[in-house]
Write a protein that holds these residues in place. Structure first.
Motif, PDB file in Angstrom:
ATOM      1  N   ALA A 198      -6.193   6.843  26.687  1.00 49.65           N
ATOM      2  CA  ALA A 198      -7.583   6.301  25.407  1.00 49.65           C
ATOM      3  C   ALA A 198      -6.774   4.618  25.146  1.00 49.65           C
ATOM      4  N   THR A 199      -8.129   4.153  25.075  1.00 44.69           N
ATOM      5  CA  THR A 199      -8.240   2.648  24.150  1.00 44.69           C
ATOM      6  C   THR A 199      -8.434   2.933  22.693  1.00 44.69           C
ATOM      7  N   LEU A 200      -8.277   2.143  21.740  1.00 49.43           N
ATOM      8  CA  LEU A 200      -8.781   1.306  20.037  1.00 49.43           C
ATOM      9  C   LEU A 200      -9.444   0.530  20.410  1.00 49.43           C
ATOM     10  N   THR A 201     -10.955   0.640  19.926  1.00 48.99           N
ATOM     11  CA  THR A 201     -12.267  -0.367  20.153  1.00 48.99           C
ATOM     12  C   THR A 201     -11.986  -0.850  19.105  1.00 48.99           C
ATOM     13  N   PHE A 202     -12.096  -2.067  18.380  1.00 47.67           N
ATOM     14  CA  PHE A 202     -12.855  -3.525  17.477  1.00 47.67           C
ATOM     15  C   PHE A 202     -13.542  -4.078  18.038  1.00 47.67           C
ATOM     16  N   ARG A 203     -14.561  -4.080  16.625  1.00 48.82           N
ATOM     17  CA  ARG A 203     -16.082  -5.382  17.062  1.00 48.82           C
ATOM     18  C   ARG A 203     -14.670  -6.694  16.721  1.00 48.82           C
ATOM     19  N   PRO A 204     -15.450  -8.486  16.592  1.00 52.40           N
ATOM     20  CA  PRO A 204     -14.307  -9.190  16.188  1.00 52.40           C
ATOM     21  C   PRO A 204     -14.168  -9.298  15.153  1.00 52.40           C
ATOM     22  N   ASP A 205     -15.290  -9.261  14.192  1.00 56.99           N
ATOM     23  CA  ASP A 205     -14.935  -8.690  12.989  1.00 56.99           C
ATOM     24  C   ASP A 205     -14.189  -7.806  12.233  1.00 56.99           C
ATOM     25  N   GLU A 206     -13.898  -6.866  12.823  1.00 57.13           N
ATOM     26  CA  GLU A 206     -13.504  -5.714  12.658  1.00 57.13           C
ATOM     27  C   GLU A 206     -11.541  -5.962  12.880  1.00 57.13           C
ATOM     28  N   TRP A 207     -11.418  -6.825  13.850  1.00 52.81           N
ATOM     29  CA  TRP A 207     -10.535  -7.526  14.732  1.00 52.81           C
ATOM     30  C   TRP A 207     -10.189  -8.424  13.532  1.00 52.81           C
ATOM     31  N   GLU A 208     -10.528  -9.528  13.023  1.00 48.98           N
ATOM     32  CA  GLU A 208     -10.123 -10.027  12.433  1.00 48.98           C
ATOM     33  C   GLU A 208      -9.666  -9.931  10.734  1.00 48.98           C
ATOM     34  N   ALA A 209      -9.706  -8.626  10.554  1.00 49.75           N
ATOM     35  CA  ALA A 209     -10.171  -8.061   9.081  1.00 49.75           C
ATOM     36  C   ALA A 209      -8.410  -7.872   9.570  1.00 49.75           C
ATOM     37  N   PHE A 210      -8.582  -7.329  10.699  1.00 47.20           N
ATOM     38  CA  PHE A 210      -7.025  -6.587  10.812  1.00 47.20           C
ATOM     39  C   PHE A 210      -6.230  -7.430  10.636  1.00 47.20           C
ATOM     40  N   LEU A 211      -6.249  -8.962  11.450  1.00 47.12           N
ATOM     41  CA  LEU A 211      -5.197 -10.024  11.857  1.00 47.12           C
ATOM     42  C   LEU A 211      -4.913 -10.357  10.282  1.00 47.12           C
ATOM     43  N   ALA A 212      -5.832 -10.775   8.988  1.00 51.67           N
ATOM     44  CA  ALA A 212      -5.674 -11.330   7.922  1.00 51.67           C
ATOM     45  C   ALA A 212      -4.801 -10.178   7.690  1.00 51.67           C
ATOM     46  N   GLY A 213      -5.075  -9.162   7.467  1.00 49.58           N
ATOM     47  CA  GLY A 213      -4.118  -8.064   6.749  1.00 49.58           C
ATOM     48  C   GLY A 213      -2.455  -8.263   6.766  1.00 49.58           C
ATOM     49  N   VAL A 214      -3.204  -8.358   8.508  1.00 51.34           N
ATOM     50  CA  VAL A 214      -1.144  -8.615   9.416  1.00 51.34           C
ATOM     51  C   VAL A 214      -0.849  -9.629   8.605  1.00 51.34           C
ATOM     52  N   ARG A 215      -1.330 -11.247   8.962  1.00 49.72           N
ATOM     53  CA  ARG A 215      -1.010 -12.408   8.547  1.00 49.72           C
ATOM     54  C   ARG A 215      -0.604 -12.249   6.616  1.00 49.72           C
ATOM     55  N   HIS A 216      -1.537 -11.297   5.869  1.00 50.98           N
ATOM     56  CA  HIS A 216      -0.853 -11.385   3.896  1.00 50.98           C
ATOM     57  C   HIS A 216       0.160 -10.430   3.791  1.00 50.98           C
ATOM     58  N   GLY A 217       0.351  -9.738   5.116  1.00 53.63           N
ATOM     59  CA  GLY A 217       1.652  -8.705   5.038  1.00 53.63           C
ATOM     60  C   GLY A 217       1.190  -7.481   4.488  1.00 53.63           C
ATOM     61  N   GLU A 218       0.629  -7.076   4.866  1.00 54.54           N
ATOM     62  CA  GLU A 218      -0.894  -5.816   3.969  1.00 54.54           C
ATOM     63  C   GLU A 218      -0.114  -4.808   5.162  1.00 54.54           C
ATOM     64  N   PHE A 219       0.486  -4.961   6.077  1.00 57.77           N
ATOM     65  CA  PHE A 219       0.836  -3.970   6.881  1.00 57.77           C
ATOM     66  C   PHE A 219       3.187  -4.102   7.593  1.00 57.77           C
ATOM     67  N   ASP A 220       3.320  -4.349   6.343  1.00 62.18           N
ATOM     68  CA  ASP A 220       5.085  -4.788   6.394  1.00 62.18           C
ATOM     69  C   ASP A 220       5.707  -3.830   6.402  1.00 62.18           C
ATOM     70  N   LEU A 221       6.598  -3.249   6.670  1.00 62.93           N
ATOM     71  CA  LEU A 221       7.189  -2.152   6.453  1.00 62.93           C
ATOM     72  C   LEU A 221       8.262  -1.656   4.858  1.00 62.93           C
ATOM     73  N   VAL A 222       8.021  -0.914   4.250  1.00 62.16           N
ATOM     74  CA  VAL A 222       8.352  -1.030   3.471  1.00 62.16           C
ATOM     75  C   VAL A 222       9.899  -0.269   3.140  1.00 62.16           C
ATOM     76  N   LYS A 223      10.176  -0.756   2.745  1.00 65.36           N
ATOM     77  CA  LYS A 223      12.455  -0.701   2.940  1.00 65.36           C
ATOM     78  C   LYS A 223      12.326   0.217   1.511  1.00 65.36           C
ATOM     79  N   SER A 224      13.048   1.670   2.083  1.00 61.62           N
ATOM     80  CA  SER A 224      13.475   2.503   1.382  1.00 61.62           C
ATOM     81  C   SER A 224      14.570   2.110   0.461  1.00 61.62           C
ATOM     82  N   PRO A 225      14.789   2.117  -0.743  1.00 61.22           N
ATOM     83  CA  PRO A 225      15.980   1.686  -1.605  1.00 61.22           C
ATOM     84  C   PRO A 225      17.121   2.369  -1.024  1.00 61.22           C
TER      85      PRO A 225
END
Length: 73
Positions: free
Chosen positions: A43-70
């Motif tokens: 199966a594929t994930l399917t997004f509307r263009p506005d959803e995709w743009e919101a996701f990309l904005a989050g990526v660009r702002h570091g919202e999905f960066d991996l959190v390094k454990s202490p």
């Protein structure tokens, strides 16, 4: 009607190395689809263009960066 997955212009990021363990993205005017390169028939994930743009904005702002454990030491 949406096109068949095999007919879409799939792209893999240039950051993915050999592309064996990555995702591919197909962008059309109506939808954006994402699939696993290891199982293209799954199966594929399917997004509307506005959803995709919101996701990309989050990526660009570091919202999905991996959190390094202490360091436990």
């Amino acid at each position: 009607m949406q096109p068949e997955a095999s007919d879409l212009p799939w792209r893999t990021s240039s950051f993915s190395g050999n592309g064996a363990s990555c995702v591919e993205v197909a962008i059309t005017e109506a939808v954006i689809k994402v699939r696993d390169t290891k199982d293209r028939a799954a199966a594929t994930l399917t997004f509307r263009p506005d959803e995709w743009e919101a996701f990309l904005a989050g990526v660009r702002h570091g919202e999905f960066d991996l959190v390094k454990s202490p360091d436990p030491c």
